[in-house]
Design a protein around this motif. Structure first.
Motif, PDB file in Angstrom:
ATOM      1  N   ASP A 113      -8.734 -13.653  17.476  1.00 56.03           N
ATOM      2  CA  ASP A 113      -9.089 -13.585  18.886  1.00 56.03           C
ATOM      3  C   ASP A 113      -8.840 -12.162  19.408  1.00 56.03           C
ATOM      4  N   PHE A 114      -9.931 -11.453  19.695  1.00 54.50           N
ATOM      5  CA  PHE A 114      -9.798 -10.080  20.166  1.00 54.50           C
ATOM      6  C   PHE A 114      -9.900 -10.011  21.694  1.00 54.50           C
ATOM      7  N   GLY A 115      -9.535 -11.090  22.352  1.00 56.52           N
ATOM      8  CA  GLY A 115      -9.648 -11.173  23.815  1.00 56.52           C
ATOM      9  C   GLY A 115      -8.497 -10.501  24.540  1.00 56.52           C
ATOM     10  N   VAL A 116      -8.193 -10.970  25.750  1.00 55.69           N
ATOM     11  CA  VAL A 116      -7.193 -10.277  26.568  1.00 55.69           C
ATOM     12  C   VAL A 116      -5.983 -11.149  26.922  1.00 55.69           C
ATOM     13  N   SER A 117      -5.916 -12.365  26.355  1.00 60.76           N
ATOM     14  CA  SER A 117      -4.810 -13.253  26.741  1.00 60.76           C
ATOM     15  C   SER A 117      -3.537 -12.903  25.960  1.00 60.76           C
ATOM     16  N   GLY A 118      -2.427 -13.474  26.418  1.00 62.93           N
ATOM     17  CA  GLY A 118      -1.157 -13.254  25.737  1.00 62.93           C
ATOM     18  C   GLY A 118      -1.185 -13.867  24.344  1.00 62.93           C
ATOM     19  N   TYR A 119      -0.432 -13.284  23.417  1.00 60.79           N
ATOM     20  CA  TYR A 119      -0.342 -13.841  22.054  1.00 60.79           C
ATOM     21  C   TYR A 119       1.118 -13.927  21.652  1.00 60.79           C
ATOM     22  N   PHE A 120       1.353 -14.430  20.438  1.00 58.33           N
ATOM     23  CA  PHE A 120       2.752 -14.553  20.016  1.00 58.33           C
ATOM     24  C   PHE A 120       2.922 -14.238  18.530  1.00 58.33           C
ATOM     25  N   LYS A 121       3.728 -15.039  17.853  1.00 60.49           N
ATOM     26  CA  LYS A 121       4.193 -14.642  16.516  1.00 60.49           C
ATOM     27  C   LYS A 121       3.071 -14.445  15.490  1.00 60.49           C
ATOM     28  N   ARG A 122       2.144 -15.383  15.454  1.00 63.80           N
ATOM     29  CA  ARG A 122       1.128 -15.316  14.407  1.00 63.80           C
ATOM     30  C   ARG A 122       0.275 -14.043  14.526  1.00 63.80           C
ATOM     31  N   SER A 123      -0.237 -13.785  15.704  1.00 63.13           N
ATOM     32  CA  SER A 123      -1.074 -12.587  15.881  1.00 63.13           C
ATOM     33  C   SER A 123      -0.263 -11.324  15.620  1.00 63.13           C
ATOM     34  N   ALA A 124       0.942 -11.272  16.186  1.00 66.35           N
ATOM     35  CA  ALA A 124       1.755 -10.052  16.041  1.00 66.35           C
ATOM     36  C   ALA A 124       2.024  -9.756  14.561  1.00 66.35           C
ATOM     37  N   ILE A 125       2.399 -10.789  13.819  1.00 66.91           N
ATOM     38  CA  ILE A 125       2.740 -10.580  12.397  1.00 66.91           C
ATOM     39  C   ILE A 125       1.486 -10.267  11.582  1.00 66.91           C
ATOM     40  N   CYS A 126       0.428 -11.043  11.807  1.00 66.71           N
ATOM     41  CA  CYS A 126      -0.790 -10.822  11.008  1.00 66.71           C
ATOM     42  C   CYS A 126      -1.384  -9.441  11.246  1.00 66.71           C
ATOM     43  N   TRP A 127      -1.348  -8.984  12.500  1.00 60.48           N
ATOM     44  CA  TRP A 127      -1.917  -7.655  12.793  1.00 60.48           C
ATOM     45  C   TRP A 127      -1.068  -6.550  12.148  1.00 60.48           C
ATOM     46  N   ALA A 128       0.253  -6.696  12.228  1.00 63.15           N
ATOM     47  CA  ALA A 128       1.124  -5.684  11.604  1.00 63.15           C
ATOM     48  C   ALA A 128       0.818  -5.627  10.101  1.00 63.15           C
ATOM     49  N   TYR A 129       0.716  -6.800   9.505  1.00 64.14           N
ATOM     50  CA  TYR A 129       0.429  -6.892   8.063  1.00 64.14           C
ATOM     51  C   TYR A 129      -0.914  -6.218   7.751  1.00 64.14           C
ATOM     52  N   GLU A 130      -1.914  -6.555   8.571  1.00 62.97           N
ATOM     53  CA  GLU A 130      -3.254  -6.003   8.339  1.00 62.97           C
ATOM     54  C   GLU A 130      -3.268  -4.481   8.497  1.00 62.97           C
ATOM     55  N   PHE A 131      -2.604  -4.004   9.538  1.00 61.60           N
ATOM     56  CA  PHE A 131      -2.608  -2.555   9.779  1.00 61.60           C
ATOM     57  C   PHE A 131      -1.984  -1.811   8.591  1.00 61.60           C
ATOM     58  N   LEU A 132      -0.856  -2.298   8.109  1.00 63.11           N
ATOM     59  CA  LEU A 132      -0.173  -1.622   6.992  1.00 63.11           C
ATOM     60  C   LEU A 132      -1.000  -1.729   5.713  1.00 63.11           C
ATOM     61  N   ASN A 133      -1.599  -2.900   5.551  1.00 66.80           N
ATOM     62  CA  ASN A 133      -2.454  -3.147   4.389  1.00 66.80           C
ATOM     63  C   ASN A 133      -3.638  -2.182   4.364  1.00 66.80           C
ATOM     64  N   ASN A 134      -4.253  -1.981   5.538  1.00 67.45           N
ATOM     65  CA  ASN A 134      -5.384  -1.041   5.644  1.00 67.45           C
ATOM     66  C   ASN A 134      -4.984   0.365   5.204  1.00 67.45           C
ATOM     67  N   LEU A 135      -3.716   0.688   5.410  1.00 66.95           N
ATOM     68  CA  LEU A 135      -3.247   2.023   5.027  1.00 66.95           C
ATOM     69  C   LEU A 135      -2.858   2.075   3.546  1.00 66.95           C
ATOM     70  N   GLY A 136      -2.956   0.929   2.898  1.00 68.87           N
ATOM     71  CA  GLY A 136      -2.616   0.879   1.472  1.00 68.87           C
ATOM     72  C   GLY A 136      -1.115   0.843   1.228  1.00 68.87           C
ATOM     73  N   LEU A 137      -0.348   0.454   2.250  1.00 70.35           N
ATOM     74  CA  LEU A 137       1.105   0.421   2.078  1.00 70.35           C
ATOM     75  C   LEU A 137       1.557  -0.943   1.578  1.00 70.35           C
ATOM     76  N   LYS A 138       2.554  -0.932   0.724  1.00 67.70           N
ATOM     77  CA  LYS A 138       3.024  -2.198   0.164  1.00 67.70           C
ATOM     78  C   LYS A 138       4.373  -2.561   0.793  1.00 67.70           C
ATOM     79  N   ILE A 139       4.412  -3.760   1.375  1.00 67.35           N
ATOM     80  CA  ILE A 139       5.658  -4.205   2.003  1.00 67.35           C
ATOM     81  C   ILE A 139       6.660  -4.579   0.911  1.00 67.35           C
ATOM     82  N   ASP A 140       7.869  -4.017   0.974  1.00 64.60           N
ATOM     83  CA  ASP A 140       8.928  -4.370   0.008  1.00 64.60           C
ATOM     84  C   ASP A 140       9.508  -5.736   0.328  1.00 64.60           C
ATOM     85  N   PHE A 141       9.953  -5.864   1.552  1.00 70.04           N
ATOM     86  CA  PHE A 141      10.460  -7.157   2.015  1.00 70.04           C
ATOM     87  C   PHE A 141      10.429  -7.219   3.532  1.00 70.04           C
TER      88      PHE A 141
END
Ligand code: SER
Length: 423
Positions: free
Chosen positions: A106-134
């Protein structure tokens, strides 16, 4: 990728996902008397979390993103090691008010919470080719429950269960800034064993008494240290070799390639920090934020003086402006910044020179902890040599200023203060 590209990528990523891009606020917090200096990206948004301000009215969306100038005094004395900084920038995305949808698609303008925040962080780092250790999640403590939701989201994203650590309040609960404000459990992302991104779920408001109240609506406040991110992207040995410290680092090393590494880091951090603090209207003084600036300027001068670099401060200021002037317009006021630093250096020059001489004369290296406290007190009262500077000089000699030395110093200082007050 360089930091200019990452700046753009980050803001564009969240802008595309309904966030309004907001400029960094000043290092002097606007309407928040509970803090001296801006320490976090969420600072300028505190009132949106509490609903005192309406994000839709001000931004047209419940989502914002920013790259915020921050300054933290807590680690001032640690600067010089591989990772501590006073000034740094923080990339963040925020959600305020009722959660309309927590679907990362959902790329809209409403408030979001854990799922969006975590998935976007994951996606952003992934796009940069970074590997999460833990990653880590809040394990539950007292009245605050275990964050099983974040745990499950990370698991769904493919993070091995063994790499989802569960930590308590000490590590995985953030805030508030100052005496009161929004705060909450966090989930944190580690790359190359460095905590890179802190995702805070602002579910609570901590009152002055320490009491936690549930906020009417939960919010999201994320913060990713820019220098740390650039370190893992550019794979440098420490944050100081990232392009965020260029061209300053190169310019200094061109003048003197033999500066000791610890001194170089202090010079890099303190120069950048002073330029930013002054550009936001802070002047050296003996009070509050002015005193913070004075402390770092004096420590900077100590280091520059050691290498006869004090009169090269103009080149150094210009190097900071060259890197950041197009991003932060008020940095462009070179004349003012130079004048403030130069004036402070000039007024400290005599005290420093004499203090250094006296320090060499009095400190033999074989003092007991108590004697050291007494001697530093003497250097301070008789010759004006600030304790900060003496401590730094002790570090250079690999001598320790212990709790006991500090206790003796403080006791003498207190007595001295009482006597001067009553006379
Ligand atoms: N406020 C949190 C921090 O400063 C996340 O942005 O780490």
């Amino acid at each position: 990728m360089n930091s200019e590209e990452i700046r753009k990528e980050f803001l564009a990523f969240f802008e595309k996902r309904g966030h309004k891009v907001i400029a960094s606020s000043s290092l002097i917090p606007g309407d928040d008397p509970s803090v001296l200096i801006t320490t976090a990206g969420m600072q300028q948004f505190k009132k949106y979390f509490t609903r005192e301000k309406d994000p839709i009215k001000d931004f047209g969306t419940q989502r914002t993103t920013s790259i915020q100038k921050c300054f933290r005094t807590t680690d001032i004395e640690e600067v010089g090691d591989e990772r501590h900084l006073t000034f740094f920038e923080m990339l963040g995305n925020f959600s305020f008010g009722p959660v309309g949808s927590d679907d990362p698609k959902d790329f809209g303008v409403s408030g979001y919470f854990k799922r969006s925040a975590i998935c976007w962080a994951y996606e952003f780092l992934n796009n940069l080719g970074l590997k999460i250790d833990f990653v880590s999640v809040f394990k539950g403590e007292k009245n605050i429950p275990y964050d099983s939701e974040s745990f499950n989201i990370w698991k769904e994203l493919g993070i091995d269960e063994k790499k989802i650590m569960k930590f308590g309040r000490e590590d995985n609960f953030w805030g508030p800034t100052g005496e009161e404000g929004p705060c909450g459990p966090t989930t944190e992302i580690y790359i190359d064993n460095i905590e890179v991104w802190n995702i805070v779920f602002n579910e609570y408001y901590q009152e002055k008494s320490g009491n936690l109240k549930k906020l009417e609506f939960p919010g999201v406040d994320t913060g990713m240290g820019f220098e740390r991110l650039m370190k893992v992207i550019q794979k440098t040995a420490t944050v100081f070799e990232t392009d965020l410290f260029e061209p300053l680092r190169t310019r200094i090393l061109e003048i003197n390639p033999n500066i000791q590494v610890r001194d170089l880091r202090i010079i890099l951090d303190h120069t950048r920090a002073s330029v930013f603090l002054i550009s936001d209207g802070i002047y050296p003084s003996n009070l509050e934020r002015g005193y913070v600036l004075r402390r770092i300027l004096r420590r900077l001068m100590l280091k520059l003086n050691k290498y006869n670099l004090t009169d090269k401060i103009d080149i150094m200021i210009k190097a900071v402006i060259e890197k950041f002037g197009n991003i932060y317009n008020n940095l462009k006021n070179y004349d003012k910044i130079y004048e403030v630093i130069n004036k402070e250096f000039k007024s400290f020059e005599r005290t420093l020179k004499r203090g250094l001489k006296m320090f060499e004369k009095y400190i033999k290296g074989n003092e007991t902890e108590e004697e050291l406290g007494e001697k530093l007190f003497l250097l301070f009262t008789s010759f004006g040599l600030p304790l900060d500077i003496s401590k730094e000089l002790l570090k250079e000699k690999e001598m320790k200023f212990t709790e006991i030395s500090n206790h003796v110093f403080s006791k003498l200082f207190e007595e001295h203060r009482k006597i001067s007050k009553s006379s």
